[in-house]
Enzyme design. Structure first.
Site, PDB file in Angstrom:
ATOM      1  N   HIS A   1      43.261 -42.450 -30.656  1.00  0.00           N
ATOM      2  CA  HIS A   1      44.645 -42.089 -30.328  1.00  0.00           C
ATOM      3  C   HIS A   1      44.809 -41.438 -28.962  1.00  0.00           C
ATOM      4  CE1 HIS A   1      43.180 -38.213 -31.740  1.00  0.00           C
ATOM      5  NE2 HIS A   1      44.211 -37.648 -31.141  1.00  0.00           N
TER       6      HIS A   1
HETATM    7  C1  UD1 Z   1      48.362 -34.452 -31.291  1.00  0.00           C
HETATM    8  C2  UD1 Z   1      47.474 -33.483 -30.538  1.00  0.00           C
HETATM    9  C3  UD1 Z   1      46.040 -33.985 -30.552  1.00  0.00           C
HETATM   10  C4  UD1 Z   1      45.566 -34.285 -31.944  1.00  0.00           C
HETATM   11  C5  UD1 Z   1      46.533 -35.242 -32.602  1.00  0.00           C
HETATM   12  C6  UD1 Z   1      46.097 -35.521 -34.027  1.00  0.00           C
HETATM   13  C7  UD1 Z   1      48.638 -32.346 -28.689  1.00  0.00           C
HETATM   14  C8  UD1 Z   1      48.724 -32.204 -27.220  1.00  0.00           C
HETATM   15  N1  UD1 Z   1      47.863 -33.341 -29.140  1.00  0.00           N
HETATM   16  O1  UD1 Z   1      48.399 -35.654 -30.540  1.00  0.00           O
HETATM   17  O2  UD1 Z   1      45.197 -32.990 -30.005  1.00  0.00           O
HETATM   18  O3  UD1 Z   1      44.277 -34.849 -31.899  1.00  0.00           O
HETATM   19  O4  UD1 Z   1      47.829 -34.648 -32.591  1.00  0.00           O
HETATM   20  O5  UD1 Z   1      46.866 -36.400 -34.700  1.00  0.00           O
HETATM   21  O6  UD1 Z   1      49.229 -31.567 -29.388  1.00  0.00           O
HETATM   22  N2  UD1 Z   1      54.352 -39.619 -34.064  1.00  0.00           N
HETATM   23  C9  UD1 Z   1      54.956 -40.181 -35.169  1.00  0.00           C
HETATM   24  N3  UD1 Z   1      54.939 -39.457 -36.335  1.00  0.00           N
HETATM   25  C10 UD1 Z   1      54.385 -38.231 -36.417  1.00  0.00           C
HETATM   26  C11 UD1 Z   1      53.801 -37.678 -35.265  1.00  0.00           C
HETATM   27  C12 UD1 Z   1      53.785 -38.383 -34.109  1.00  0.00           C
HETATM   28  O7  UD1 Z   1      55.471 -41.277 -35.136  1.00  0.00           O
HETATM   29  O8  UD1 Z   1      54.415 -37.635 -37.514  1.00  0.00           O
HETATM   30  C13 UD1 Z   1      54.320 -40.423 -32.814  1.00  0.00           C
HETATM   31  C14 UD1 Z   1      55.477 -40.106 -31.921  1.00  0.00           C
HETATM   32  O9  UD1 Z   1      55.904 -41.268 -31.324  1.00  0.00           O
HETATM   33  C15 UD1 Z   1      54.874 -39.202 -30.886  1.00  0.00           C
HETATM   34  C16 UD1 Z   1      53.446 -39.717 -30.778  1.00  0.00           C
HETATM   35  O10 UD1 Z   1      53.134 -40.143 -32.109  1.00  0.00           O
HETATM   36  O11 UD1 Z   1      55.584 -39.241 -29.681  1.00  0.00           O
HETATM   37  C17 UD1 Z   1      52.452 -38.711 -30.313  1.00  0.00           C
HETATM   38  O12 UD1 Z   1      52.564 -37.512 -31.097  1.00  0.00           O
HETATM   39  P1  UD1 Z   1      52.314 -36.093 -30.432  1.00  0.00           P
HETATM   40  O13 UD1 Z   1      52.556 -35.020 -31.406  1.00  0.00           O
HETATM   41  O14 UD1 Z   1      53.038 -36.021 -29.152  1.00  0.00           O
HETATM   42  O15 UD1 Z   1      50.772 -36.095 -30.053  1.00  0.00           O
HETATM   43  P2  UD1 Z   1      49.529 -36.763 -30.782  1.00  0.00           P
HETATM   44  O16 UD1 Z   1      49.110 -37.956 -30.008  1.00  0.00           O
HETATM   45  O17 UD1 Z   1      49.777 -36.913 -32.238  1.00  0.00           O
END
Ligand code: UD1
Length: 358
Positions: free
Chosen positions: A206
């Site tokens: 990811h």
């Molecule tokens: C976050 C953490 C990362 C961790 C990961 C585990 C930060 C900087 N990064 O990254 O260290 O390894 O979580 O999973 O905090 N999204 C959904 N549903 C959700 C959550 C996210 O659809 O429930 C999608 C959204 O489009 C979002 C993208 O995933 O924009 C990324 O999510 P985000 O929370 O920004 O960071 P992660 O890549 O999940």
């Protein structure tokens, strides 16, 4: 003692579960507010973890949701500041390195609330990752530091932190792993794909530098499949990765892309797998303790003990390196790992004991 316990993203839930269980087991009286920032909000990224790990419903949900790093940070800070304006705890505890932890740490400290960081002091040295920036920011303003390794403690001392405020307690993620190991659950996909013990590969990716460029991602998938000796590969894709793959569904026959799995199902699969290929940090710790070979597709790690002592090999992000390591595995030449010091399931208990002394 009144505690604010912050959780926002998937790896946080695993860590706070250990602290909450230790508070429940403790004879001391603690009162805590559980604050969910809402950074992760899907049922399979958040809700299922609360059910599986017996975490109580959050007292507050800041509903930050998706957005850029700055948008998420701002929204969490605004939400948490409002909570602190109506009640200030004795201490705020943040875990790990996600945006939620950093945003709440800054907010608490600016309101003169004491701050404790669980999993403090680890460093990858790679400032291109938001997590490394978050670690540095949180540690720079924390009052108390709970570390997972002697190396992390050393890093903090080198940064001028008072030794008397640093506590090497072990690893809360491992507390949860050991506590729930007997409850690991065979997922439905096991039967559907006719999995057999040690006869499949797990893949999770990811990080932006592995998944944001679709051509590189597809090359990585293709390389793993070509060198998997026909074993099925299960790829529970993070929403970010799933979005990028989108309609370019893989045509690779033995690659099975699924939604993110629950904690108990995912770790059941890990515990019976041949190898895990990942870019996660936490998974390298879990595979080390479960004694499962792990290949990390990153250039750096903030968890060097998983490589020096554990079952993990850090091979970089270039797909060309994958065949060498898969061949080594299939030739039966994978190193034998050991469990790092104090990764014994008692980190939460040590944290709670120290908090009661403080
Ligand atoms: C976050 C953490 C990362 C961790 C990961 C585990 C930060 C900087 N990064 O990254 O260290 O390894 O979580 O999973 O905090 N999204 C959904 N549903 C959700 C959550 C996210 O659809 O429930 C999608 C959204 O489009 C979002 C993208 O995933 O924009 C990324 O999510 P985000 O929370 O920004 O960071 P992660 O890549 O999940």
């Amino acid at each position: 003692m009144n505690i604010d316990l912050i959780a926002g993203a998937r790896p946080n839930f695993v860590k706070i579960a250990a602290i909450i269980n230790a508070i429940r087991d403790s004879t001391q009286s603690f009162s805590f507010r559980l604050i969910h920032t809402g950074q992760h909000y899907d049922q399979n990224m958040s809700g299922n973890f609360f059910t599986d790990l017996n975490i109580p419903m959050p007292d507050f949900n800041l509903e930050a949701g998706s957005g850029s790093q700055a948008e998420q940070t701002a929204s969490i800070m605004i939400g948490y500041e409002k909570l602190l304006n109506s009640f200030k705890p004795d201490i705020c505890i943040v875990v790990g390195d996600v945006t939620s932890s950093m945003a709440c740490a800054i907010t608490a400290k600016k309101q003169n609330v004491k701050l404790a960081h669980v999993e403090a002091g680890i460093r990858s040295g790679d400032l291109s990752m938001p997590e490394e920036i978050n670690r540095i920011l949180i540690d720079s303003i924390s009052d108390y530091f709970f570390t997972t390794s002697r190396k992390a403690t050393q890093n903090l001392i080198q940064n001028g932190k008072k030794e008397s405020h640093i506590f090497f307690v072990g690893n809360t993620m491992i507390d949860t792993l050991l506590r729930f190991k007997s409850k690991f659950r065979k997922p439905d996909i096991w039967k559907e794909l006719e999995f057999k013990d040690r006869q499949y590969i797990i893949l999770t990716l990811h990080r932006p530098n592995n998944v944001d460029e679709i051509s590189r991602l597809l090359e990585t998938l293709q390389t793993i499949a070509e060198h998997s000796r026909g074993l099925p590969i299960i790829f529970p894709a993070h929403p970010r990765t799933a979005k990028i793959i989108g309609s370019r569904k893989s045509k690779i026959e033995n690659l099975h892309i699924t939604s993110p799995l629950g904690y108990l199902e995912f770790n059941f699969l890990v515990n019976h797998s041949k190898v895990v290929i990942t870019d996660s940090g936490g998974i390298t710790e879990e595979t080390t303790v479960l004694d499962i070979p792990c290949i990390t597709l990153r250039d750096s790690t903030e968890r060097p003990e998983t490589v020096d002592i554990g079952t993990n090999e850090l091979i970089g992000v270039i797909p060309e390196k994958i065949p060498f390591y898969l061949n080594k595995l299939f030739d039966g030449k994978w190193k034998k790992g050991k469990i790092p010091e104090l990764w014994d399931g008692k980190a939460g208990m040590r944290i709670v004991e120290i908090l009661s002394r403080l």
